[in-house]
Scaffold this motif. Structure first.
Motif, mmCIF file in Angstrom:
data_model
loop_
_atom_site.group_PDB
_atom_site.id
_atom_site.type_symbol
_atom_site.label_atom_id
_atom_site.label_comp_id
_atom_site.label_asym_id
_atom_site.label_seq_id
_atom_site.Cartn_x
_atom_site.Cartn_y
_atom_site.Cartn_z
ATOM 1 N N ARG A 1 1.058 -1.246 0.125
ATOM 2 C CA ARG A 1 0.169 0.025 -0.013
ATOM 3 C C ARG A 1 1.157 1.720 -0.297
ATOM 4 O O ARG A 1 0.372 2.348 -0.384
ATOM 5 C CB ARG A 1 -1.036 0.030 1.409
ATOM 6 C CG ARG A 1 -2.016 -0.913 0.955
ATOM 7 C CD ARG A 1 -2.337 -0.516 2.537
ATOM 8 N NE ARG A 1 -3.369 -2.792 2.404
ATOM 9 C CZ ARG A 1 -4.030 -2.584 2.574
ATOM 10 N NH1 ARG A 1 -5.155 -1.283 1.657
ATOM 11 N NH2 ARG A 1 -4.915 -3.657 2.227
ATOM 12 N N GLU A 2 2.001 0.959 1.139
ATOM 13 C CA GLU A 2 3.002 2.366 0.767
ATOM 14 C C GLU A 2 3.754 2.717 -0.098
ATOM 15 O O GLU A 2 4.479 3.931 -0.290
ATOM 16 C CB GLU A 2 2.992 2.380 1.438
ATOM 17 C CG GLU A 2 2.847 2.526 3.441
ATOM 18 C CD GLU A 2 2.907 2.718 4.793
ATOM 19 O OE1 GLU A 2 4.378 1.927 4.688
ATOM 20 O OE2 GLU A 2 2.409 2.492 5.347
ATOM 21 N N TYR A 3 4.296 1.647 -0.979
ATOM 22 C CA TYR A 3 5.011 1.335 -2.291
ATOM 23 C C TYR A 3 4.487 2.636 -2.916
ATOM 24 O O TYR A 3 3.897 2.620 -3.890
ATOM 25 C CB TYR A 3 4.656 -0.071 -2.474
ATOM 26 C CG TYR A 3 6.708 0.194 -4.011
ATOM 27 C CD1 TYR A 3 7.617 0.199 -2.958
ATOM 28 C CD2 TYR A 3 6.690 0.601 -4.846
ATOM 29 C CE1 TYR A 3 9.088 -0.161 -3.622
ATOM 30 C CE2 TYR A 3 8.050 0.478 -5.848
ATOM 31 C CZ TYR A 3 9.024 0.209 -5.004
ATOM 32 O OH TYR A 3 10.289 0.141 -5.742
ATOM 33 N N PRO A 4 5.457 3.477 -3.724
ATOM 34 C CA PRO A 4 7.029 3.532 -3.228
ATOM 35 C C PRO A 4 7.755 4.446 -2.758
ATOM 36 O O PRO A 4 9.126 5.448 -2.555
ATOM 37 C CB PRO A 4 7.466 4.011 -4.956
ATOM 38 C CG PRO A 4 6.611 4.661 -5.455
ATOM 39 C CD PRO A 4 5.394 4.805 -4.814
ATOM 40 N N HIS A 5 6.901 4.964 -1.824
ATOM 41 C CA HIS A 5 6.647 5.639 0.079
ATOM 42 C C HIS A 5 7.797 7.039 -0.952
ATOM 43 O O HIS A 5 8.164 7.900 0.265
ATOM 44 C CB HIS A 5 8.147 4.730 0.724
ATOM 45 C CG HIS A 5 7.559 3.118 0.951
ATOM 46 N ND1 HIS A 5 7.018 2.986 1.571
ATOM 47 C CD2 HIS A 5 8.457 2.333 0.007
ATOM 48 C CE1 HIS A 5 7.009 1.918 1.788
ATOM 49 N NE2 HIS A 5 7.493 1.070 0.434
#
Ligand code: SF4
Ligand code: SF4
Length: 165
Positions: free
Chosen positions: A126-130
């Motif tokens: 969900r958080e990729y690529p930050h």
């Protein structure tokens, strides 16, 4: 038909720019964190307006997310599996003692680049690529590594270099 990512071309470009990007991102640590965040977040929005992840899926094809205990519970439940069976089937422990995928591409990626466990996917996916996180100056090493995986991150860093922050 939407053009798919040319993986070889991306790999070549990312590798060619890698020394310069490494240096640039290292220097970014000395800049004002709030300004760095603002620039990253704006470019993240801009670049993801232009890039369709379904034409790429390079992250799902080449790297593994970390699976935290909550992820394992949720995904196993969604798949009507016991967490232990899920771990045994799909995961291994890496050098940092984290659970990661045994194989890549990710077994949950389908032929059209859709994630078959999208609703339950790991937090790391969900958080990729930050690039929309707070305190980007603290994760410049990760961002550098992601310039070699994610065309969006590479583009964000390229545009960032053109700004004077
Ligand atoms: S997050 Fe990056 S690597 Fe993953 S599919 Fe989107 S553009 Fe590709
Ligand atoms: S779980 Fe889904 S989003 Fe995460 S790596 Fe696998 S296919 Fe990609």
């Amino acid at each position: 038909m939407i053009a798919m990512l040319d993986q070889d071309k991306f790999n070549q470009t990312a590798k060619r720019r890698s020394p310069e990007n490494k240096k640039f991102l290292l220097k970014l640590k000395q800049r004002e964190p709030r300004k760095v965040d603002e620039a990253f977040h704006q470019l993240h929005e801009e670049v993801f307006e232009e890039i369709n992840c379904l034409t790429c899926a390079n992250c799902c094809k080449t790297t593994s997310p970390i699976f935290y205990p909550n992820d394992i519970e949720r995904i196993a439940k969604g798949m009507r599996m016991k967490p232990g069976t899920f771990v045994e089937t799909y995961l291994r422990i890496d050098d940092d003692h984290d659970y990661v995928l045994k194989s890549s591409p990710c077994p949950f990626l389908d032929a059209e680049n859709y994630c078959t466990i999208y609703e339950d996917r790991p937090k790391a996916c969900r958080e990729y690529p930050h690039t929309d996180r707070k305190k980007m100056v603290q994760i410049t090493d990760l961002t550098y590594r992601n310039t070699l995986v994610c065309p969006a991150v590479l583009e964000i860093v390229e545009r960032l270099k053109a700004l004077s922050i």
